[in-house]
Design a protein around this motif. Structure first.
Motif, PDB file in Angstrom:
ATOM      1  N   THR A  52       0.802  -1.229   0.000  1.00  0.00           N
ATOM      2  CA  THR A  52       0.000   0.000   0.000  1.00  0.00           C
ATOM      3  C   THR A  52       0.833   1.276   0.000  1.00  0.00           C
ATOM      4  N   CYS A 431      -4.083   4.215  -2.921  1.00  0.00           N
ATOM      5  CA  CYS A 431      -2.892   4.201  -2.071  1.00  0.00           C
ATOM      6  C   CYS A 431      -2.225   5.570  -2.049  1.00  0.00           C
ATOM      7  N   ILE A 435      -4.339   6.362   1.372  1.00  0.00           N
ATOM      8  CA  ILE A 435      -3.650   5.532   2.362  1.00  0.00           C
ATOM      9  C   ILE A 435      -2.266   6.054   2.708  1.00  0.00           C
ATOM     10  N   THR A 436      -1.417   6.266   1.693  1.00  0.00           N
ATOM     11  CA  THR A 436      -0.036   6.683   1.950  1.00  0.00           C
ATOM     12  C   THR A 436       0.049   8.039   2.642  1.00  0.00           C
ATOM     13  N   ILE A 439      -0.980   7.549   6.324  1.00  0.00           N
ATOM     14  CA  ILE A 439      -0.001   6.781   7.084  1.00  0.00           C
ATOM     15  C   ILE A 439       1.266   7.607   7.329  1.00  0.00           C
TER      16      ILE A 439
END
Length: 505
Positions: A52, A431, A435-436, A439
């Motif tokens: 991911t 991603c 997501i990235t 995170i």
């Protein structure tokens, strides 16, 4: 007409990219991180992080370099002139890392020599810091240490020679030799390690899952952090390397091969390291937990102790271990240096030879600071701050700029899909869009929060208890200086206007 240097073969690019990703951290950082964060259970968040964040960003940087045909500064300048500074920031991060990374490789060279006679004796910690490095208190520089200086000169001569030879005849050929040799050497080490008494104990400690930890946010941050740092993301390396790919190159497939290849070597390193640690725990009558270490301590203190206890061929296996560190380190160093050599050549229109001489020469001179008696303290502080507050932040900003501000994800997806067998779908976009950034943003928040809490852990409130002045000029000033210099250099006019005028591939 294509005038930019190119890789001779696809295998040459993959080996060079793998050589960049596989570095010292794979051998001495990953095993300890995995063990401290749940053992076998850690591999779940680690694999998710790879799929991911690691591979998606890797493919993004390959697409950027391949599409815009340039170093990181040139690539961002072509996308939008207001973001050229981001490329130079990454270049200066790589420059800083190269100055002390070369010194660690120099240590490994001398320890390979020491291993022939087991010259480090029984007290390997005292030997490292007192006899070899001759460490003085933090903040003091001291004199140059000959046993560090001489191998350091060798490291720079090898790296500069390879880079002088160019992409195809230098970097590609070097990695065709170094990477297979590294894998063979490390396989020999691993096979020997798993046959040692107590190896099973170490492997059990490494692979035994602690399922309670998998629900900890810190474990997930550690997994994403390990993937992020180990794949050479946000160092300007992969953008630069991808710019040398031919027009028809399978970008997506290359990303998966390099990402999975790097992780496979990390797993191999974990098996070898923990089998050896299990042996060490057995012969010393302690638990594996008592002998686990990471970083410099693992490589230059614990492993010499393990080598001392080998039942036979101690010198031979000691030499192989430190030779593997040298090979892993030199391939990464070459890739790190290529970022600022390509950047200088692109912007100022100077020949490759002049860029290597100037960029590599300045880096070599700066590295002398880390070859002094106080060098290890400077190295420790610079490494911590340039990685934690340089690479991590630069990576977050890179993804946000490309995905949110410039909205280039779809454009890059179309470019990659047009020349790749594996087509990028919605997962890749999600991603990079969601997501990235989340995170990496949480990683940065956690990093800042943790460092605030450290204010109450030491007398000074600084990393490792260093003084305020030392942390300011060897830590914060270096991390902040990288971005300031990036902005300053971006303000210079492009001498080599021709590279800006070329149509995007």
């Amino acid at each position: 007409m294509e005038t930019r240097s190119q890789w001779g073969t696809r295998a040459g690019f993959i080996l060079a990219a793998v050589g960049s990703a596989i570095g010292l951290g794979n051998i001495w950082r990953f095993p300890a991180v995995a063990y401290d964060n749940g053992g076998g259970a850690f591999f779940i968040p680690y694999l998710i992080a790879l799929l991911t964040a690691g591979i998606p960003i890797l493919i993004m940087e390959y697409a950027l370099g391949h599409k815009y045909r340039g170093s990181a500064p040139l690539t961002f300048r072509k996308i939008n002139k207001h973001y050229e500074w981001l490329g130079w920031w990454q270049v200066f991060i790589s420059f800083v890392i190269s100055t002390y990374y070369a010194v660690i490789v120099a240590w490994a060279i001398y320890y390979a020599y020491y291993s022939l006679t087991l010259a480090w004796g029984t007290d390997t910690q005292a030997f490292l810091f007192e006899n070899y490095l001759q460490v003085v208190p933090a903040g003091e520089v001291g004199s140059l240490v000959p046993s560090v200086l001489f191998p350091l000169i060798i490291v720079w001569l090898v790296a500069l020679f390879v880079l002088f030879r160019g992409v195809k005849k230098g970097i590609e050929i070097a990695n065709r030799i170094f990477i297979p040799t590294l894998v063979i050497i490390f396989l020999i080490i691993v096979i020997r390690a798993i046959t040692l008494e107590g190896a099973v104990l170490g492997l059990q400690a490494f692979f035994e899952p602690n399922w309670d930890k998998i629900f900890s946010g810190e474990v997930w941050v550690a997994a994403y952090g390990q993937i992020f740092f180990s794949l050479s993301i946000a160092f300007a390396i992969m953008i630069t390397y991808a710019s040398y790919l031919p027009k028809k190159s399978d970008i997506t497939n290359n990303g998966f091969i390099v990402g999975l290849g790097n992780s496979s070597f990390e797993l191999l390193a974990g098996i070898g390291v923990f089998a050896a640690l299990g042996f060490m725990a057995t012969v010393s009558g302690t638990s594996v937990n008592d002998v686990v270490a990471g970083g410099i301590g693992l490589a230059f203190v614990v492993f010499p102790q393990i080598i001392n206890e080998f039942p036979f061929w101690n010198e031979f296996f000691g030499f192989l271990f430190f030779a593997s560190l040298v090979l892993a380190g030199i391939t990464s160093l070459i890739s790190i240096m290529e970022t600022y050599i390509a950047g200088l050549s692109d912007k100022f229109g100077i020949s490759r030879s002049k860029a290597v001489l100037f960029g590599g020469g300045v880096a070599a001179l700066v590295s002398l600071l880390f070859a002094t008696q106080g060098g290890v303290n400077f190295l420790d502080a610079v490494d911590y701050f340039i990685n934690q507050f340089g690479v991590a932040v630069a990576g977050l900003i890179e993804v946000i700029v490309i995905a949110w501000f410039l909205r280039k994800v779809t454009n890059l997806q179309e470019h990659a899909n047009a020349i790749s067998d594996i087509r990028l779908g919605l997962w890749w976009k999600l991603c990079l869009w969601i997501i990235t950034p989340i995170i990496l943003g949480y990683m940065l928040y956690d990093l800042l929060r943790t460092n605030v809490l450290k204010l109450f852990d030491t007398e000074t409130g600084n990393y490792e208890g260093y003084s305020d002045a030392f942390i300011m000029y060897s830590g914060w000033s270096v991390a902040i200086g990288a971005i300031v210099l990036g902005i300053v250099v971006a303000l210079f006019k492009w001498t080599n206007r021709s590279v800006l005028e070329k149509e995007d591939e």
